[in-house]
Design a protein around this motif. Structure first.
Motif, PDB file in Angstrom:
ATOM      1  N   VAL A 173       0.834  -1.198   0.000  1.00  0.00           N
ATOM      2  CA  VAL A 173       0.000   0.000   0.000  1.00  0.00           C
ATOM      3  C   VAL A 173       0.872   1.253   0.000  1.00  0.00           C
ATOM      4  CG1 VAL A 173      -1.666   1.300   1.388  1.00  0.00           C
ATOM      5  CG2 VAL A 173      -1.848  -1.177   1.205  1.00  0.00           C
ATOM      6  N   PHE A 174       2.021   1.114   0.640  1.00  0.00           N
ATOM      7  CA  PHE A 174       2.892   2.281   0.788  1.00  0.00           C
ATOM      8  C   PHE A 174       4.036   2.273  -0.230  1.00  0.00           C
ATOM      9  CE2 PHE A 174       1.220   0.782   4.781  1.00  0.00           C
ATOM     10  CZ  PHE A 174       0.379   1.837   5.069  1.00  0.00           C
ATOM     11  N   ALA A 175       3.987   1.301  -1.128  1.00  0.00           N
ATOM     12  CA  ALA A 175       5.146   1.100  -1.986  1.00  0.00           C
ATOM     13  C   ALA A 175       5.064   1.913  -3.266  1.00  0.00           C
ATOM     14  CB  ALA A 175       5.245  -0.365  -2.345  1.00  0.00           C
ATOM     15  N   GLN A 176       6.218   2.415  -3.683  1.00  0.00           N
ATOM     16  CA  GLN A 176       6.293   3.040  -4.997  1.00  0.00           C
ATOM     17  C   GLN A 176       7.394   2.407  -5.834  1.00  0.00           C
ATOM     18  OE1 GLN A 176       6.929   6.754  -3.261  1.00  0.00           O
ATOM     19  NE2 GLN A 176       4.863   6.655  -2.416  1.00  0.00           N
ATOM     20  N   GLY A 177       8.183   1.513  -5.211  1.00  0.00           N
ATOM     21  CA  GLY A 177       9.345   0.939  -5.892  1.00  0.00           C
ATOM     22  C   GLY A 177       8.942  -0.045  -6.978  1.00  0.00           C
ATOM     23  N   ALA A 178       9.945  -0.427  -7.797  1.00  0.00           N
ATOM     24  CA  ALA A 178       9.680  -1.378  -8.864  1.00  0.00           C
ATOM     25  C   ALA A 178       9.382  -2.751  -8.264  1.00  0.00           C
ATOM     26  CB  ALA A 178      10.906  -1.475  -9.759  1.00  0.00           C
TER      27      ALA A 178
ATOM     28  N   GLU B 188       7.256 -13.987  15.132  1.00  0.00           N
ATOM     29  CA  GLU B 188       6.946 -13.976  13.710  1.00  0.00           C
ATOM     30  C   GLU B 188       8.277 -13.834  12.969  1.00  0.00           C
ATOM     31  OE1 GLU B 188       3.704 -11.505  11.156  1.00  0.00           O
ATOM     32  OE2 GLU B 188       4.940 -10.397  12.545  1.00  0.00           O
ATOM     33  N   LEU B 189       8.545 -14.748  12.053  1.00  0.00           N
ATOM     34  CA  LEU B 189       9.785 -14.645  11.270  1.00  0.00           C
ATOM     35  C   LEU B 189       9.406 -14.436   9.810  1.00  0.00           C
ATOM     36  CD1 LEU B 189      10.367 -16.910  13.713  1.00  0.00           C
ATOM     37  CD2 LEU B 189      12.615 -16.843  12.658  1.00  0.00           C
ATOM     38  N   VAL B 190       9.979 -13.416   9.188  1.00  0.00           N
ATOM     39  CA  VAL B 190       9.677 -13.098   7.794  1.00  0.00           C
ATOM     40  C   VAL B 190      10.975 -13.151   6.995  1.00  0.00           C
ATOM     41  CG1 VAL B 190       8.765 -11.339   6.211  1.00  0.00           C
ATOM     42  CG2 VAL B 190       7.802 -11.551   8.517  1.00  0.00           C
ATOM     43  N   ALA B 191      10.967 -13.877   5.875  1.00  0.00           N
ATOM     44  CA  ALA B 191      12.143 -13.926   5.001  1.00  0.00           C
ATOM     45  C   ALA B 191      11.723 -13.482   3.610  1.00  0.00           C
ATOM     46  CB  ALA B 191      12.705 -15.340   4.950  1.00  0.00           C
ATOM     47  N   VAL B 192      12.402 -12.495   3.069  1.00  0.00           N
ATOM     48  CA  VAL B 192      12.099 -12.034   1.709  1.00  0.00           C
ATOM     49  C   VAL B 192      13.019 -12.783   0.748  1.00  0.00           C
ATOM     50  CG1 VAL B 192      12.144 -10.062   0.135  1.00  0.00           C
ATOM     51  CG2 VAL B 192      11.399  -9.748   2.515  1.00  0.00           C
TER      52      VAL B 192
ATOM     53  N   GLN C  15      18.400 -11.833   2.293  1.00  0.00           N
ATOM     54  CA  GLN C  15      18.932 -10.466   2.369  1.00  0.00           C
ATOM     55  C   GLN C  15      17.985  -9.461   3.010  1.00  0.00           C
ATOM     56  OE1 GLN C  15      20.361  -9.914  -1.614  1.00  0.00           O
ATOM     57  NE2 GLN C  15      22.043 -11.334  -1.202  1.00  0.00           N
ATOM     58  N   ALA C  16      16.762  -9.898   3.242  1.00  0.00           N
ATOM     59  CA  ALA C  16      15.819  -8.987   3.904  1.00  0.00           C
ATOM     60  C   ALA C  16      14.826  -9.795   4.721  1.00  0.00           C
ATOM     61  CB  ALA C  16      15.065  -8.153   2.870  1.00  0.00           C
ATOM     62  N   GLY C  17      14.408  -9.239   5.839  1.00  0.00           N
ATOM     63  CA  GLY C  17      13.431  -9.944   6.650  1.00  0.00           C
ATOM     64  C   GLY C  17      13.135  -9.228   7.950  1.00  0.00           C
ATOM     65  N   VAL C  18      12.339  -9.905   8.761  1.00  0.00           N
ATOM     66  CA  VAL C  18      11.947  -9.359  10.053  1.00  0.00           C
ATOM     67  C   VAL C  18      11.886 -10.521  11.050  1.00  0.00           C
ATOM     68  CG1 VAL C  18      10.131  -8.154  11.360  1.00  0.00           C
ATOM     69  CG2 VAL C  18      10.444  -7.632   8.930  1.00  0.00           C
ATOM     70  N   VAL C  19      12.389 -10.304  12.249  1.00  0.00           N
ATOM     71  CA  VAL C  19      12.098 -11.214  13.356  1.00  0.00           C
ATOM     72  C   VAL C  19      11.372 -10.374  14.390  1.00  0.00           C
ATOM     73  CG1 VAL C  19      13.006 -12.754  15.132  1.00  0.00           C
ATOM     74  CG2 VAL C  19      14.165 -12.606  12.909  1.00  0.00           C
ATOM     75  N   ASN C  20      10.149 -10.778  14.710  1.00  0.00           N
ATOM     76  CA  ASN C  20       9.283  -9.972  15.557  1.00  0.00           C
ATOM     77  C   ASN C  20       8.789 -10.811  16.733  1.00  0.00           C
ATOM     78  OD1 ASN C  20       7.303  -8.369  16.660  1.00  0.00           O
ATOM     79  ND2 ASN C  20       6.014  -8.309  14.819  1.00  0.00           N
ATOM     80  N   ALA C  21       9.271 -10.482  17.931  1.00  0.00           N
ATOM     81  CA  ALA C  21       8.848 -11.216  19.129  1.00  0.00           C
ATOM     82  C   ALA C  21       7.836 -10.350  19.864  1.00  0.00           C
ATOM     83  CB  ALA C  21      10.051 -11.506  20.017  1.00  0.00           C
ATOM     84  N   ALA C  22       6.566 -10.537  19.521  1.00  0.00           N
ATOM     85  CA  ALA C  22       5.469  -9.789  20.145  1.00  0.00           C
ATOM     86  C   ALA C  22       5.719  -8.285  20.195  1.00  0.00           C
ATOM     87  CB  ALA C  22       5.215 -10.321  21.558  1.00  0.00           C
TER      88      ALA C  22
ATOM     89  N   LYS D 103      15.119  -4.717   2.681  1.00  0.00           N
ATOM     90  CA  LYS D 103      13.897  -3.982   2.336  1.00  0.00           C
ATOM     91  C   LYS D 103      12.772  -4.929   1.986  1.00  0.00           C
ATOM     92  CE  LYS D 103      16.186   0.181   0.839  1.00  0.00           C
ATOM     93  NZ  LYS D 103      16.824   0.865  -0.259  1.00  0.00           N
ATOM     94  N   GLN D 104      11.586  -4.390   1.914  1.00  0.00           N
ATOM     95  CA  GLN D 104      10.416  -5.179   1.519  1.00  0.00           C
ATOM     96  C   GLN D 104      10.570  -5.632   0.055  1.00  0.00           C
ATOM     97  OE1 GLN D 104       6.477  -3.816   2.862  1.00  0.00           O
ATOM     98  NE2 GLN D 104       7.511  -1.925   3.399  1.00  0.00           N
ATOM     99  N   PRO D 105       9.778  -6.616  -0.377  1.00  0.00           N
ATOM    100  CA  PRO D 105       9.909  -7.100  -1.760  1.00  0.00           C
ATOM    101  C   PRO D 105       9.763  -5.988  -2.799  1.00  0.00           C
ATOM    102  CG  PRO D 105       8.498  -8.583  -0.512  1.00  0.00           C
ATOM    103  CD  PRO D 105       8.796  -7.413   0.393  1.00  0.00           C
ATOM    104  N   ASP D 106       9.005  -4.966  -2.517  1.00  0.00           N
ATOM    105  CA  ASP D 106       8.808  -3.883  -3.490  1.00  0.00           C
ATOM    106  C   ASP D 106       9.919  -2.839  -3.441  1.00  0.00           C
ATOM    107  OD1 ASP D 106       8.286  -2.278  -1.234  1.00  0.00           O
ATOM    108  OD2 ASP D 106       6.208  -2.947  -1.253  1.00  0.00           O
ATOM    109  N   GLY D 107      10.944  -3.093  -2.643  1.00  0.00           N
ATOM    110  CA  GLY D 107      12.080  -2.167  -2.600  1.00  0.00           C
ATOM    111  C   GLY D 107      11.938  -1.053  -1.576  1.00  0.00           C
ATOM    112  N   GLN D 108      10.803  -1.017  -0.916  1.00  0.00           N
ATOM    113  CA  GLN D 108      10.593   0.014   0.108  1.00  0.00           C
ATOM    114  C   GLN D 108      11.163  -0.438   1.451  1.00  0.00           C
ATOM    115  OE1 GLN D 108       8.542   3.149  -0.319  1.00  0.00           O
ATOM    116  NE2 GLN D 108       9.476   2.559  -2.263  1.00  0.00           N
ATOM    117  N   HIS D 109      11.461   0.526   2.294  1.00  0.00           N
ATOM    118  CA  HIS D 109      11.853   0.191   3.659  1.00  0.00           C
ATOM    119  C   HIS D 109      10.680  -0.485   4.372  1.00  0.00           C
ATOM    120  CE1 HIS D 109      15.674   2.157   3.749  1.00  0.00           C
ATOM    121  NE2 HIS D 109      15.162   3.274   3.281  1.00  0.00           N
TER     122      HIS D 109
END
Ligand code: ADP
Ligand code: MG
Length: 353
Positions: A20-25, A44-48, A198-205, A213-219
């Protein structure tokens, strides 16, 4: 409870709706995600990655790393080395893995930095409080005062030659509730990154670390909940290579005679710390952020803000128990509703009824 939930909700929303917030390629990389209970917390573990198999393997390796750390450091698992140290309190030193030894060394460094506000030997006072709803009256003041005598990072005796740890006082115990999740998040990130994520998030509550960065190239964007309108984001943080960790009284607390007592103990008094609803610390290291969030919560808005403003690369956002929002000098927030701005803490204004 509610506020914690709303913060979590917002964080999840962002990770899912980043586009929603992305403008990248657009790229073919996707954010792969796993949610599970670890260390008594929703992780929550996220891997791009473009490679789903690799992402799944890396997330599983991250999960294994968190489980390994929990088995080593948890004061709740009788087989952990921390439990061995606690059992030997007052009688003898215990040699432990260099990894646990180093975590204790770093914990003591934070204690020194925060004048003892953060102290892994908090347990003697903590055990007088029950945060499961079963407590109806205050513990006897003399017991609270006596418990403080068994808290003190200065009496954790370390021997670097054999990595031994000795708690001099038989009533002393250590625990990593305020730093362990941050350490585990750092390590899970390291493991996933080493495997090529090369990009991801580890979120413990809500205690999280982001990289790349996110898949769309945004932070990555992380929303901060509005204390007045709990389900609304009032500002955004842009995150990359950043840990964002919150300590507060909304998850574990007890209400006695209408007053709320949270699970963070002020080691100077033995009572739960008061004055703040939450502290969010933003810095590159999740372990440091975790420990500093707890310490800043204990120190309160004035002393806490003073400390954070001295530390290069560390920022904070606090919500006081009067719902004021206080930010450190260099915190950069993106205002969503544009109707509020973080205040500089004003001692005089706060002295007014
Ligand atoms: P959360 O676990 O909700 O993210 P914290 O990181 O602030 O919150 O950790 C709180 C936990 O840390 C408590 O439940 C307790 O186990 C431990 N703790 C409480 N007071 C202190 C303190 N002054 N210093 C270090 N650890 C503490
Ligand atoms: Mg903490």
């Amino acid at each position: 409870m509610l506020r914690r939930v709303s913060l979590l909700f917002i964080v999840c929303l962002l990770l899912m709706q980043g586009n929603v917030f992305a403008q990248g390629a657009p790229s073919s990389a996707k954010a792969h995600k796993k949610v599970l209970l670890l260390m008594g917390t929703r992780f929550e573990l996220v891997a791009v990655s473009e490679n789903e198999q690799l992402a799944t393997k890396a997330i599983d390796a991250g999960v294994d790393e968190i489980k390994r750390i929990e088995a080593l450091i948890s004061e709740w698992q009788p087989t952990s080395q921390t439990s061995a140290i606690n059992r030997a309190a007052g009688s003898m030193p215990v040699s432990v893995d260099p990894e646990l030894y180093d975590l204790i060394v770093r914990s003591i460094k934070v204690s020194k930095l925060t004048s003892g506000a953060f102290d892994i030997s908090f347990a003697a006072a903590y055990k007088l409080w029950k945060f499961d709803g079963s407590m109806t009256k205050m513990p006897p003041p003399e017991e609270v005062a006596a418990s403080v005598k068994h808290i003190g990072y200065e009496r954790i005796i370390l021997d670097p030659n054999n990595h031994s740890v000795f708690l001099k006082d038989p009533e002393m115990k250590i625990g990593f509730g305020a730093i362990g999740k941050g350490y585990a998040a750092n390590r899970a990130r390291d493991v996933m990154r080493k495997m090529g994520i090369q990009a991801g998030v580890v979120n413990a509550a809500g205690d999280m670390i982001t990289w790349g960065k996110q898949p769309d190239g945004q932070h990555w964007y992380v929303g901060i909940a509005d204390p007045a309108e709990k389900d609304k984001v009032f500002s955004w943080l842009t995150a990359s290579e950043t840990a964002i960790v919150t300590s507060g009284d909304y998850e574990k607390f007890v209400v006695i005679d209408g007053k709320r007592y949270g699970h963070i103990i002020d080691p100077r008094t033995g009572y739960p710390a008061s004055g703040l609803k939450s502290v969010t610390i933003i810095c590159p290291d999740a372990e440091l952020a975790d420990a500093l969030a707890t310490a800043t919560y204990v120190l309160g808005p004035e002393e806490g803000l003073y400390l954070i403003n001295q530390l290069k690369g560390v920022e904070c956002l606090m919500i006081t128990d009067k719902d004021e929002i206080v930010a450190s000098d260099n915190l950069s927030l993106h205002f969503y509703q544009n109707k509020k701005s973080p205040q500089k803490y004003n001692k005089e204004a706060n002295a007014q009824p």
